[in-house]
Structures are given as structure tokens and as C-alpha cells.
Design an enzyme around this catalytic site. Structure first.
Site, PDB file in Angstrom:
ATOM      1  N   GLY D 139      15.465 -11.526  30.155  1.00 25.22           N
ATOM      2  CA  GLY D 139      16.102 -12.040  31.253  1.00 25.22           C
ATOM      3  C   GLY D 139      17.174 -10.996  31.798  1.00 25.22           C
ATOM      4  O   GLY D 139      17.516 -10.100  31.314  1.00 25.22           O
ATOM      5  N   CYS D 140      17.282 -11.332  33.062  1.00 30.83           N
ATOM      6  CA  CYS D 140      18.145 -10.504  33.923  1.00 30.83           C
ATOM      7  C   CYS D 140      19.614 -10.275  33.493  1.00 30.83           C
ATOM      8  O   CYS D 140      20.372  -9.295  33.152  1.00 30.83           O
ATOM      9  CB  CYS D 140      18.072 -10.816  35.354  1.00 30.83           C
ATOM     10  SG  CYS D 140      18.492 -12.485  35.918  1.00 30.83           S
ATOM     11  N   TYR D 141      20.096 -11.590  33.369  1.00 28.62           N
ATOM     12  CA  TYR D 141      21.350 -11.631  32.849  1.00 28.62           C
ATOM     13  C   TYR D 141      21.705 -11.085  31.453  1.00 28.62           C
ATOM     14  O   TYR D 141      22.523 -10.223  31.217  1.00 28.62           O
ATOM     15  CB  TYR D 141      22.015 -13.310  32.807  1.00 28.62           C
ATOM     16  CG  TYR D 141      22.411 -13.828  34.050  1.00 28.62           C
ATOM     17  CD1 TYR D 141      23.156 -13.214  34.977  1.00 28.62           C
ATOM     18  CD2 TYR D 141      21.602 -15.090  34.409  1.00 28.62           C
ATOM     19  CE1 TYR D 141      23.508 -13.897  36.042  1.00 28.62           C
ATOM     20  CE2 TYR D 141      22.257 -15.599  35.676  1.00 28.62           C
ATOM     21  CZ  TYR D 141      22.986 -15.062  36.325  1.00 28.62           C
ATOM     22  OH  TYR D 141      23.441 -15.500  37.845  1.00 28.62           O
ATOM     23  N   THR D 143      19.942  -8.849  29.820  1.00 29.08           N
ATOM     24  CA  THR D 143      19.769  -7.278  30.068  1.00 29.08           C
ATOM     25  C   THR D 143      21.222  -6.749  30.187  1.00 29.08           C
ATOM     26  O   THR D 143      21.647  -5.812  29.618  1.00 29.08           O
ATOM     27  CB  THR D 143      19.026  -6.975  30.900  1.00 29.08           C
ATOM     28  OG1 THR D 143      17.403  -7.153  30.781  1.00 29.08           O
ATOM     29  CG2 THR D 143      18.938  -5.315  31.146  1.00 29.08           C
ATOM     30  N   ILE D 302      23.617  -4.680  37.414  1.00 34.71           N
ATOM     31  CA  ILE D 302      22.056  -4.299  37.577  1.00 34.71           C
ATOM     32  C   ILE D 302      21.598  -4.713  38.733  1.00 34.71           C
ATOM     33  O   ILE D 302      21.955  -5.565  39.381  1.00 34.71           O
ATOM     34  CB  ILE D 302      21.301  -4.740  36.375  1.00 34.71           C
ATOM     35  CG1 ILE D 302      21.171  -6.133  36.315  1.00 34.71           C
ATOM     36  CG2 ILE D 302      21.860  -4.191  34.994  1.00 34.71           C
ATOM     37  CD1 ILE D 302      20.166  -6.811  35.406  1.00 34.71           C
TER      38      ILE D 302
END
Lengths: 330, 330, 330, 330
Positions: D139-141, D143, D302
Site C-alpha cells: 500500500g502507498c501509506y 511503503t 512519496i
């Protein structure tokens, strides 16, 4: 004639929005080495602090730039400040691309050393650019407007007045701190500026449209607006026509069929988002209903920092060095 | 004739951007009591969840709204859906203001019950609005364009084609979820839509400019654009003139000297920010240089939710109830 | 004691974001006459060019301001520049409200003339404000944080470290041209600044939380961030608790039941949009799952220019003049 | 072992923000041929209408996708919808990368065919990814958070509770039309959501931090917020330390010295703008003053569509095919 495997390129004025965009392109360009980059205020700082991919070179003052050590120098200095450096570059025999406005419309006051300047709207003057010692890179608004109008002008189809209603993101106004460009002033607003045909770009627009029009050039009305976006230009251009067009898009499809950086949309009009991040001019057109004289609305979108400035400069650089025009461009 | 100390007002379609703006104005209006407010989807929820200052009333479905219990009903329902409720309101003898487009240009298909409809551009039709049983509140784009053009049209000064290049914030498109109105689509972009004289507002624009023009009405070219802002409209209007004007602003200064909601700028053109949060139409004008036929650029800015919708509705409501036109407006 | 029908108010530093917001409020305040407004740079320009509703008064330089001619002077001058004018106002016996930071945390260096200063967080110090000759209007971040934390601190429920993760729109940084506040720098970005407990507001936060905490004040960690919005603050505050709370919202509901400018949300957390355009502090809270020491997340939103600056100044002004606290506020 | 000169890659769910970003990367990837791309709603439309640089292939429905004709299939389908296609891909022996959440935290309910799944946080699990048949892309968070915390966790330096205050641009919420993601709702606002440790990503965060922590893993408190920007994530992470660090940045500088996609800032904290358009995690850290237990603030940025989704998927794809990890990435 010119054909370098690798070329050394110097950048004058590297810390503005255009300068940084150019650094970004040059840093990723497979055949370019950045010879130097200048900044009066940030001299000493490392290029990589401006653009992460750039080399670990310190910025130097223009006075300290080794102009003679590069194959081409590109100036992103402001209008008025660039000319003296162009002259110095030419004096040491270095080819130059100037992104400032000063040399775009040669007139009686243009100095002799600059007489040979080529107007670098790549799609119109490709052959001359390839041979040029000195290129005046076009303004952002004119780039979109001229490429949008050229197919009609060449065919003598445009009548006046042509209304060019243009809107640009804020990077077009540069990076110097100005109260009217603060986030709190620009966000949630929109306004015209330099309305009434008083904008600097008009001379450039007129010179090029006249060259294309073969004596029947229409009058222009040009109104820029400031958009609450960072980058991108949209021009909505109202063109009275000499006669109705059966296939409104055919002049653009015909003229630009093999152009790598002109994209003609067949079924819709472009948005700023279509162009941002690319070196494309994106063009669409639609006929106007219910008017007694035929009229076409032509819409053109570009990224003001790419096709409108640094991207087109790299197109020109590639040509000047005998490379593929698309080398190092997104 | 009509002169209420306090009036009860019902709101049809209270949860869209226009409906909520109207609730906000009515909740603070010193002489208004909100009789009811409707929503099909959010029926049951409390008005104060939409607008903190609104009373602790539950939203009801339109079918359950006590239409007969109010002095005036204002509809913020979408185009096409509003008409049936206007008919019901009129059937029980309640006066009505409709913010939808359906009744703005009466034609052969307009039903008999709506024949008496008054076009509620307050500054042009003040006396009729005061007596009206049914008011069609103008569209947002036409409000700005018509007030910008009226002084020229009345004097027979405008020639065609008049190019109306308009740009609006996203609340003009309503609050229904649409992929093209998502933040990620709208932000950092800008585009024309309904270009080529195909927008719904043209009939309204033409009907009003013809009425003002006394037989010499110019043709119109109208192109709306979507701006990455929440609210506000800017229209840049290019008007070929029958003759040059010595004092370009005098028609507006003369006609609007006593208007509370028209502001004429003497030394600059308006921005969206000049108008947002106010019920004003802000107007400026500048002559165009270097064109053979004289041309004026007139720029008008409004808040699409106030003067372009809910604010003008309250102006009309005030007149209908015999109150000062400015009552309860910012 | 103090009870004026009408009061004359002077504004020092009227052209920044806070100054203009204050002018806007005072121009619409039914019991205030603006005595003067100052600007060093724009002296001579008309107040109505700043705020359309303001009177047709020219801005004057602070040196030319008739300090003695008003009942209260309010300073929106920058930190560091305000103090000398506060001293002059007090020297001529005029009551004063200072929006700069200099007097908010009296210490050994505070001059004698300012010893009586009252910290103007209205909800905490209402009685003292009413009698004050000199009020230090709170900072924007502290206003939200202190009102959010007070109910826990008073009850001795908060343990440390309390993490205050705060984010503000750009008007909080003022209107002076700064390259880092240009639209093109702020839009589409987000960043922390002054991280690691080095922000100026910490002394103010600590002084007030200590006063509320009765000796058991928790340590604070405060991190501001810059949001790509014009106005509004959101603070997400992580509070370790001495014991779990059965009804997490009850401390706020109890303490603020009769406050006109504190709004406690029962079923959701506030957003910036809940507060912008209002003088409210909007507060919500939620317990954190799956942690061994109980923790509450308290979220507070304000409009930094209203409750965080000019709005709270008017609250204080109203009290000082014996008026209803809500007079002239949205 | 695996070493393809050229590979055929299929994309499931190509029309969302992640899907289009992946298409953009794959279209420019020198060693990838796009085998197919699916969309249920837009089947039949041409890939190049989504991404100008993509090939002239029609989108197909997932049911019609020739799963067996590619070397790797990458799914950008929503959580819950992806699993069935991953199973089908594995059933025909095709290697797969899943960007949905379903397989990121294997548990008792994970089906046998997915038991071998590898968590594709490239920097932590490089060797396993290279050999994997099935990769769950992070997931983005998580990472950003896991890469920010890993150097402290590995050294046993982090104590709890670690507060992860995270903020994301709107593309993180997908492209389905939702009223709360309309421009007019998101612009000029900011809010927390899923506060109190109820966000789906927590399980993923906990699983990875536990694996890194060797039995002394700190508790986490995770609060996401919605930013008015299109793309980018910033996480401000408060880490109580077991002991003060003399050189606060050394754990990151040591661990990530040779990582192509981790950039550690030495003299400032990152902003969202530092990361957008790149595949980098940009990390900075600063010690907190005036607290009794040592605390570090670690900030990580990011691009949620690149390192947080499609970019990391290409990193993993490159490893799976035996290529340089940076191939085809900006």
C-alpha cells in the site's frame, strides 16, 4: 554538417522555472554534458540541489562562466538581461539559443552581431535552425498561437479580427517573488492582464503570422489571463473564415501529419492536462453554429515550460547538433 | 402592494451547491423564516447539518413539502425536474422563484400556467419582478454577460459577432458525483466545453440581448470553460463597436450609478476574487489598440452561487415581498 | 463599566491579510467607526481599494495616525514592529489590542507599561479582557490547540507527550512577497516547517497549558505544516490519557455548552471547510484503538484570519467596549 | 534464472489512476510489450486514449483477457475484486503482481494457491521478489512508513506509541466518482479520515514493523488525512527513542546508501514536491527539543502513484524478469 556524438551545453540563468526545467531535460539527455550553469544569487550551490538528477557541479556567476568551453550556450536569463551574454557567446564563436524576447523580432535596432538570428519555432523553421549560430526561442503564447493558426494562414483562410483568448499557469510569470503571484492571491481567482493589445508578445505574433499569411494576414486581438495552475497554457482562438470548411480539421491533419510534437485531436478539444508534462502542442477545432460569417474556434494547449520554453529549446539544440529532434525529450 | 413584515419561504432542492447557498442566505435573513427545505436523498437529516446557521428542521421529500404553508417557494431543483413543482406551487396560489432553466425563455411550448413568468434579471426587470407570481431566475453566465452588454446594446453601439469567452468555477456544474469533476481531474487543468455555440444558455442570452437591442442585436459567440476554482465566473467579452468611444466606461457608469449590485471599476479589469463572496457584478472595460474596426473588451466577474443564482434569487424575493432589495444580502 | 454606543477604532498595519480581514469586519460592524488605518507602503490609497465595504478614507503612515482620536487601537503590524506603537497608544491613554506575538508571554524583559497585558483567548479570559487596557491577541495555532486541550488539562486527564500535528493555509505566513509562498511553490505540495519544537508559538502554548494544568501539565511536541490552501488551520492532536474516557466528547460538550464560538461535533471530526469563513473553533475527538495506554485524538479547525486573528480581536474588542461578544461577527 | 530480453505484460484494471500510471510506465519501458489491458466500462476504447504513448490496442473485458499470453500480469483492480483474477493467472501458470490489499497480510483465510505470496516492498524483500510467482505490491501509506521506520526498528531504537500522521493527495482514493472527492469539496479544505486506528493499512503496517522489530515492535497510531493535491504523500512520524541519537540521520544514511529509490536529505525535511514525479522515497529526520524522553520526527514523502503503486510494481517486475531494477523508471 554539425554532428556531435556528445555536446557540452552551458546554461545561463538556471534557477528560474525555465532554467530548472532545462536543467532537468539536459541532465537526462543521453548526448549532453552540462558544461556550466549560472546564477547570480545562488552561485556556489550545487546543481543537484535544483534538480536531483543534475550533476554535482556548483552554480557559477555568469561572469565566471567558461562560455568558450561549450558547444552551445542556452540562456534562460530575463528579457533585457540576456542580450549582453548572447553577444559575448557569439564573440567567442559559441552557438547560442536565447529564451528571452529581445531577439525574436529583429528590427532596425537589432545589432549587427545578431542579424543572422533564426526564430526557433521548430516546426516552421527547421532547416534554418539546423544551420543557425543564434536562435531566438519563441515565447510561450506565440508558440501555441502560431502553430494553431499556421494551417489557416498558409491557405489564406483566416479573416480578421482573430481573437486569441489565452490563459497561462503561473510559472509563465517567472520565479521572482511578487505579491500578486503569492498562492493566496492566485488560488481561487482568475483574471485578464495586459488586455487591449498591449502585451509584449504581440509583435512576435504579428511578425510570424504576417510571414505565413503572404500579404493577407488578419488583425489579431490577444488577451492573456492568469490561471490558478502551475504550468500549462490554453488558447481559445476565434477565427472568422473566408469560406466554410467541410472538414474543419483537415488543414491541421494535413500539415502536421509527420510532426512529432503536434497532436491533432479528432473528436474533442484539448485541455491543459493533455499537454502538461509533454513537449506537444495539442490542437482541436470546431465550427461555430448560427453565425452569418463562418467562424472556427481553434483551441491549442501546451506546457509553457516545455514546448513553450525549455522543451522547444532542446528540440532546437538537437537540430543544431545534427541529432534526432526528439532526443532527450519526453 | 406586497409588504410582509416576515415571510415564510420554502426551498425545493436544498442540498446542491445553490440550495445550500440559498439556505445560508435565508438563515441569516432578518425577515425570513424557512418553512421547509427538501431533498430526496437526504430527507430526515437536519438543515443545520447542511448549513450551521440554519434552523433545526428536518429535510423533507418534495412530495411531503407543505407548499401551501409558505409565502414564496424557491426551487433549486435541476433543469427538467423543477417545472412540475413550480406548477404545483402555482396551483395552490403560492408565488415562486425557479432557478432552473426551463422557464427562462418562454416559447410555444410554455404551458398556460407559466405564461406570466418574469425573467428575474433584477437590474433589468425590477418593476415586473416586484409584481410577479412566478420568476425565472437567470442563469449564471447570462447574468454576467447581459449586465456587461446592456449599456452598449441599449445605445446601439455593439456590432457582431460579440465573442463571449467565459470561465466558471466547478460549483456551476452542480454537486452530483461526476468523474470529470473530481479534484484530480479539475486541478491543474483548464478546458473549453460546449464550444461552437451549442450551450443551453445561448437561447437565454439571445432572448435578452434582442430585447435590449431594439432590432439591431449583434450575433453572439459563447464559449464556456471550466476553471480549477470552486466558485466565480469571469467573462472576457469582445465587442466590435459601431464607433469608437471617447470615454469607454461612461455607458456603464451612467446606467449603473445607483445599482447596489453592479460595481464598475475605473482603473483596472475585474478578477474573480473581486466578486466571490459578494452579490456584485464587477465590470471593467478597455479599448483594443491597433484594430481597424473599433473594439472594446468588457470583462465581468460574478460569484456564480450569489449574483449568478441564490443571491439574485434573494434580490428578487426581497422585491416580491416589498422589502429593500439588499435585505439579507452580503 | 465600559459601554459605548459607538466606538472609534484605529487599525495599525491594514494591508496584510489579517489587517484586511479586520477592516472587513470593522466596516460591517454596526457599532464601530474606523478612525484611521495605516500602511507605510500604501499610504494615500483609499481604504475602499482594500475592502470594498470600507469607508472612503485614505490610508496614513503610522507616524501620522491620530492615535489619541480613537477608543481602541488594534495592531496587525508584524512581530517586532508592533510594540513601539502599542507603547505610544498606551502613553496617550488609548486601549489597545496587539495581534503580534511580542506581548503574549510576559517575561522578565516585558516593559513596565505592558505589565498589565491580558492574554486575549476570549473563552479562557473573558472577564479580564473586558477590563483590559492592553490585550495580546493569541496566535492562530495556539488558539486552536489551547481550546482543544483545555477540557482535558483542567481535568488533569492529559499525559505527555502531547503531539500537536498542525497544518495551516498560506495566509498564516503573511502577505510579504516570498519565493517559497509563490503559487507555483505551494500548489500540489505539502511540508512541515519549524519541526522539532523550534516554532515561536511554543512558548505561548506552554504558558497557557501550564496555567490550565495546575502543575500536571504534559510536555508538548508541536509541528506546523504548510497547506496548499488560502486560509484555515487543522490540528490533529494526540493526547495520552491518564485513564480511558467513557464518553470521549463529554469534557468539551460540558465546558463549551454556552460558548458562541466553539462548536463540538458529535459524530465526525472537523475539516478545515467547517471553520473557514466563521469565527468558530470546531472540535471533534475519537479514542484510539489497540494501544496499551489510552489515547484520544482531538481535532480542531479554525479560520486563521478570523478566530485565529481578526475575528478573535473583534470578540475582544466587543468585550472591552461592553457589547455583546458576537456583535459584528459572522 | 529468469532473464527475458523482452517480456509481455498484461494489465488488469487499466483505467483508474494507478492503472493509467502503470500503462504510462510500461508504454515507455524499453523491454516491455503490453499484451493486453482490461476495463469493464471502457472496453473497446483504445489504450492510446488513456495514455498517449500507449500502443493502439483496444481495452478488453477481464473475461476476454488472454491471461496465458503474457509473462507477467499486473492487477490494478480494486481491493476485493482482484483476487479472483490473481487465482486465474496463477492457475494458467502466469506470474502476477497484485496492487490490491487482499494478499498483503497472509492469514488463516489466505487460500492455498496464494500461500507463496511475497510482500513486494522492494528494498526489504528484493531477493524473494526476484523469485516470486505472486507478489503483493505494498500500500502507498505503508511503503513510506515502513521505509522511514525500518532503520530504527532494525536497531531496536524505536519505542511506542509511534504516531504516524499521514496526508495523501486525492488520487490515492481512486477514480470512481464520489461526491466527497469533487473539486469543490476537496479544494481549500483538509481533514483526517479513518482516525483512531481503524484504517485498513494498519494490519499491513503492523505485520511489517513486527517482522523488522525482532520482538520489540512499538505500538503504532496511524491517522491519514486528505490533501487538496492530486498526488503525493507526506508522513510526519513521531518516534520515541530508546536513547538519544548523536547523528540522527546515520541509520538511514547507512541502510540506504546504495538504494536507487531512497533519498535521504541531510539538511532539511522533505516536501511532497520533492517526491512527486519520481519513484523515490525521500526521507529526513530531526530530533525534538525539550522533551524528557528522546524523540525523533521522521518525515517521508512519496508519489503515491509511483513508489506507492505503479512505480514499485515496475521495480518488482524488473526484478522478477532478471532486469536492472531501475529499467523503465523515471
Amino acid at each position: 554538417m554539425h554532428n556531435h556524438a556528445i555536446a557540452r551545453v552551458g546554461v545561463l540563468g538556471a534557477t528560474g522555472y525555465t532554467g530548472r526545467e532545462l536543467l532537468r531535460l539536459l541532465a537526462d539527455h543521453p548526448r549532453v554534458r552540462i558544461a556550466f550553469a549560472t546564477s547570480e544569487r545562488e552561485a556556489g550551490a550545487c546543481l543537484s540541489s535544483l534538480v536531483a538528477a543534475a550533476p554535482e557541479l556548483p552554480l557559477v556567476r555568469a561572469d565566471d562562466a567558461p562560455l568558450g568551453d561549450c558547444d552551445v550556450v542556452v540562456s534562460c536569463l530575463p528579457h533585457g538581461e540576456s542580450m549582453v551574454w548572447m553577444e559575448r557567446a557569439r564573440a567567442v564563436g559559441v552557438r547560442a539559443i536565447d529564451l528571452a524576447a529581445d531577439l525574436r523580432v529583429p528590427d532596425a535596432e537589432t545589432p549587427a552581431w545578431a542579424a543572422e538570428v533564426v526564430y526557433g519555432l521548430t516546426e516552421l523553421h527547421r532547416a534554418q535552425v539546423a544551420e543557425a549560430e543564434l536562435v531566438a526561442n519563441p515565447g510561450c503564447y506565440p508558440t501555441a498561437a502560431i502553430l494553431a493558426l499556421a494551417p489557416l494562414l498558409r491557405r489564406g483562410l483566416a479573416r480578421g479580427p482573430v481573437v486569441i483568448n489565452a490563459a497561462s499557469g503561473v510559472t509563465g510569470a517567472g520565479r521572482a517573488p511578487r505579491a500578486d503571484l503569492l498562492f493566496a492571491e492566485v488560488a481561487e481567482s482568475f483574471a485578464a492582464y495586459a488586455a487591449g493589445n498591449v502585451h509584449r508578445h504581440l509583435a512576435e505574433l504579428r511578425a510570424q503570422t504576417e510571414a505565413l499569411g503572404n500579404g493577407s494576414t488578419p488583425e489579431l486581438v490577444f488577451t492573456p489571463h492568469l490561471l490558478p495552475i502551475r504550468r500549462g497554457i490554453l488558447e481559445t482562438i476565434y477565427v472568422p473564415l473566408a469560406e466554410p470548411l467541410d472538414a474543419p480539421l483537415s488543414p491541421w491533419l494535413d500539415d502536421y501529419a509527420s510532426e512529432p510534437y503536434v497532436r491533432v485531436l479528432k473528436d474533442r478539444l484539448p485541455s491543459v492536462a493533455d499537454a502538461v508534462g509533454t513537449n506537444q502542442v495539442v490542437i482541436g477545432a470546431v465550427a461555430v453554429r448560427d453565425v452569418s460569417q463562418p467562424m472556427l474556434i481553434v483551441v491549442a494547449a501546451i506546457d509553457n515550460l516545455l514546448k513553450g520554453a525549455a522543451g522547444q529549446a532542446v528540440q532546437n539544440l538537437n537540430l543544431m547538433l545534427g541529432w534526432a529532434e526528439t532526443e532527450g525529450l519526453p
